[in-house]
Design an enzyme around this catalytic site. Sequence first.
Site, short mmCIF file in Angstrom:
data_model
loop_
_atom_site.label_atom_id
_atom_site.label_comp_id
_atom_site.label_asym_id
_atom_site.label_seq_id
_atom_site.Cartn_x
_atom_site.Cartn_y
_atom_site.Cartn_z
N ASP A 1 0.83 -1.20 0.00
CA ASP A 1 0.00 0.00 0.00
C ASP A 1 0.87 1.25 0.00
O ASP A 1 2.04 1.23 0.40
CB ASP A 1 -0.91 -0.02 1.23
CG ASP A 1 -2.23 0.68 1.01
OD1 ASP A 1 -2.31 1.53 0.10
OD2 ASP A 1 -3.19 0.40 1.74
N ASP A 8 -7.89 4.28 -3.74
CA ASP A 8 -9.00 4.57 -2.83
C ASP A 8 -10.10 5.39 -3.52
O ASP A 8 -10.38 6.53 -3.16
CB ASP A 8 -8.48 5.29 -1.59
CG ASP A 8 -7.53 4.43 -0.78
OD1 ASP A 8 -7.64 3.20 -0.87
OD2 ASP A 8 -6.68 4.98 -0.06
N GLU A 17 3.21 5.22 -3.79
CA GLU A 17 3.43 6.32 -4.75
C GLU A 17 4.82 6.97 -4.64
O GLU A 17 5.33 7.37 -5.70
CB GLU A 17 2.33 7.39 -4.57
CG GLU A 17 0.95 6.94 -4.96
CD GLU A 17 0.33 6.00 -3.95
OE1 GLU A 17 -0.53 5.20 -4.34
OE2 GLU A 17 0.71 6.04 -2.77
#
Length: 949
Positions: free
Chosen positions: A556, A632, A559
Amino acid sequence: MIRRLFVVSGILCGAILSNLHAQVANVKKNSDGISVSIRDGRESAPQTVRLQVISDKIIRVTSSPDDTFSSRKSLMVVDSINARPSWNYSEGNGFVTLQTPQLRATLSLSSGEVTFVDKSGKTLLKELKRDACAFVPATYSGDAFYQLQQAFLSDPNEAYYGLGQHQNGVMNYKGRQVSLSQYNTEVAIPMVISSKNYGILWDNYSITKVGDVREPQPLSTLKLYSDKGEPGWLTAKYTQTKSSIPEIVRAESVIDYSYLKDMKNFPDSFKLANGKVRWEGSLESPYTGLHYFFLKYAGYAKIWLDGKLVTDRWRQAWNAGTVEIPFHFEKGKKYPLVIDWNPDGGESYLALKWQSPIPENLKNQFAFQSEAGDQIDYYFIGGNNMDDVIAGYRTLTGRAPIMPKWAMGFWQSRERYKTQDEILTTVKTFRDRKIPIDNIVLDWSYWAEDQWGSQEFDKTRFPDAEQMLSDLHKKYNTQLMISVWPKFYEGIDTYKDFASKGWLFTRNIQDGRRDWIGKGYHNTFYDPFNEKARTGFWTLLNNKLYSKGIDAWWLDATEPDIHSNLDVDTRKTIYTPSLGSSVRYFNAFPLQNAKAIYEGQRAANPNSRVFILTRSSYGGQQRYSAATWSGDISSRWHDMKDQIPAGINFSLSGLPYWTMDIGGFSVERRYERAQGADLDEWRELNTRWFQYGAFTPLFRVHGQFPFREIYNIAPEDHAAYKSMLFYNKLRYRLMPYIYSLAGKTYHDNYTIMRGLAMDFGGDTAVASVADQFMFGPALLVNPITEYKATNRSLYLPDGQGWYDAYTGKFLQGGKRIVAAAPYERMPLYIKAGSIIPTGPEIQYTSEKPADPLTLYIYTGQDGSFELYEDEGVNYNYEKGIYSTIPFAYNERSKTLTIGRRAGSFPNMLKNRTFNVVWVTPKKGVALDFKQSNIKKTVTYSGEQIEVKM
């Protein structure tokens, strides 16, 4: 020499218009191509251009303003490309040409421009001259580089796809701008594929704009009028909904509340938590034509232009979304504008910019513009079709390993299972209800609150993780994927260990930022660009998790999202890769992080397939057995619709495994304790999303409360439950088909989720279709993305017939139809000439062998399919240990040929039973697995047999 100065993206550039000196170009022939030094060109920047032949269909182009080329190692491109095909060289009339059996590249000795032509003489792609904007010297954090730009000439009707995953609802990027900048829900992949069957892999890791690279403009560059018609501004009205504070009215010319740093620009007494904002006035443009507005939004945002509602969106306050709004202006005409914004939270974001119509001289340009690099560096990839081009991309960046077979099944997840008992109870309920499942997912915070990065289970909630994993494996035949962030809390033992070795980014700690957990904790991420840090990170995961029996990894915030909603400049200061500056390597974190886990697990356990799910990705990441999900997103119909082109374009970028949060991640408050109409919509939204998700490469449910298990969404007698169960079981029936596609993805560089342009490129009607796709070669998927819709318009591609999957009714292609879509069914069509192998009803992928196989033969055209099988869990297939059985149908002779089996593997079924179901234009048969539809049963022992209709 005469120069004209102009500005591109804030850079002052000079175009060389003429040269009084003679051309000087030095040509050097190399072992793999040529290099040309142009130091006194008439119309270009001084440069050295190199062409390298990689294969018959791939040529690398490098252009440097210096005399030498960078030797910096590529992170995307593998270093195992050894084949050097034959090629010829010629020179004359001011050009040099390289020619392979499939491709010709011609380089101008005066300008350095390169033109690519296929073997039939058709021009595929032509560079535009590199002027002074091509190489602009710049530095960041002591790192010297160039800001780079390369433009190409595009055909008027050319379409462009790929470039990762974006949330703008766009399929065809011709005439549009794509920003390659990693962000939650946005995935940057610098690979574009053309409808003319070529691709460009742009070998650069910095933030890059692609397509129309002009800078979006603030609203203030349009002529603005207040709500009373006064020129120069819009009227902004700030209202507190739960306060006696008077409404604040002020003039505003710019709407840009994009990041945390912009929160100070709101009126001093205005509180977002209970506030609403309305902007009113009019806009006037100095141009006639199609304009685009770029809205960044969180909370509820509605915009009316000229009295028409042009967007109605919602996103969770902490994770802004984006949308593009096209609107046609007439020069000098005033258009009323109203923006209503309900921030719906204490920290929310809104910004609105615009872009003018593309000038005539730029309409057929397609460009790349990158913030940092040593040189322009790209690979031209030719092909006979888009699959060929994607094969070339994977030649350069690595094959996509076959995922473990269980990964093709159904995954259940939620945010989040808080205890060991919740995990086991959920899986037991699936098994008791006979709902097929292969994988359950444990999201973040299984550790003690203050121990993020320890990778230790909180013993108060997970008292015996090893026993839990044993029960999942042995008692319930279910795998467990676990969330692993690259994040560490300051002061815990793992933080101290990594910090002592220099493996952490430390600026976020120095800046004193806290996260959102409990009281908030100081934290930072590790540096996956450091080889020793990658090894250390895997060692931590291996010791704490993998050794206990964890099956797969959920990576997760890759980025990297060290702290959400920081502006890009601040993100660059806290992200400090050891290889170089954050500007240079801004997009590459997810690639290196996946590498750490893939190489670590393969070294620790070479006989077990790695499976990684990651929120962000970059070119080449498929070689690390990494799938990507779309981040998300919100639980809204518009976000569901946007996932269709997002997933298709991600697949067209060359990375074959993609998924999303079925049902959407973030939930409006009206759904949290939904009753009445809200409950009805919640159930229908999840049902329609589930129908779509059953035909994506990976089939995964996830999201915030309400709980996402189908029995928590609706009771057994409800249409929602029945529909979701139907598509779950259909997915498992199709497992022989799906797993064969996974095998084909590795062995033949296939793509499972297919834009219509891949298979029907000759049909111009499919170029921009953004809400339909092929799932493998046979299934045309048509999701329902509108509430209460019971039908939808869809296009049946030209050149073949199509069968309704549920009735077997035959229709000719090349036309648009209105298809029925009752609550429980999504329109699904099957291409004539398809052969679909289906298996028995199962509860998990390894429950029983796929025997007997039922072969659905959709007649009307010749067809073929190859059944692929292997052991499903290890890497023996890389050594040739697998089997294939070819099926071929001949329409003229009405004969199915089951070919000779090739290959074998341990415990392979040597003797098989095949049931044959004929589906014909005159006699339709539903894909419903009824025994009464079987017209022929044959036994097969590996030798060729024929079956007549």
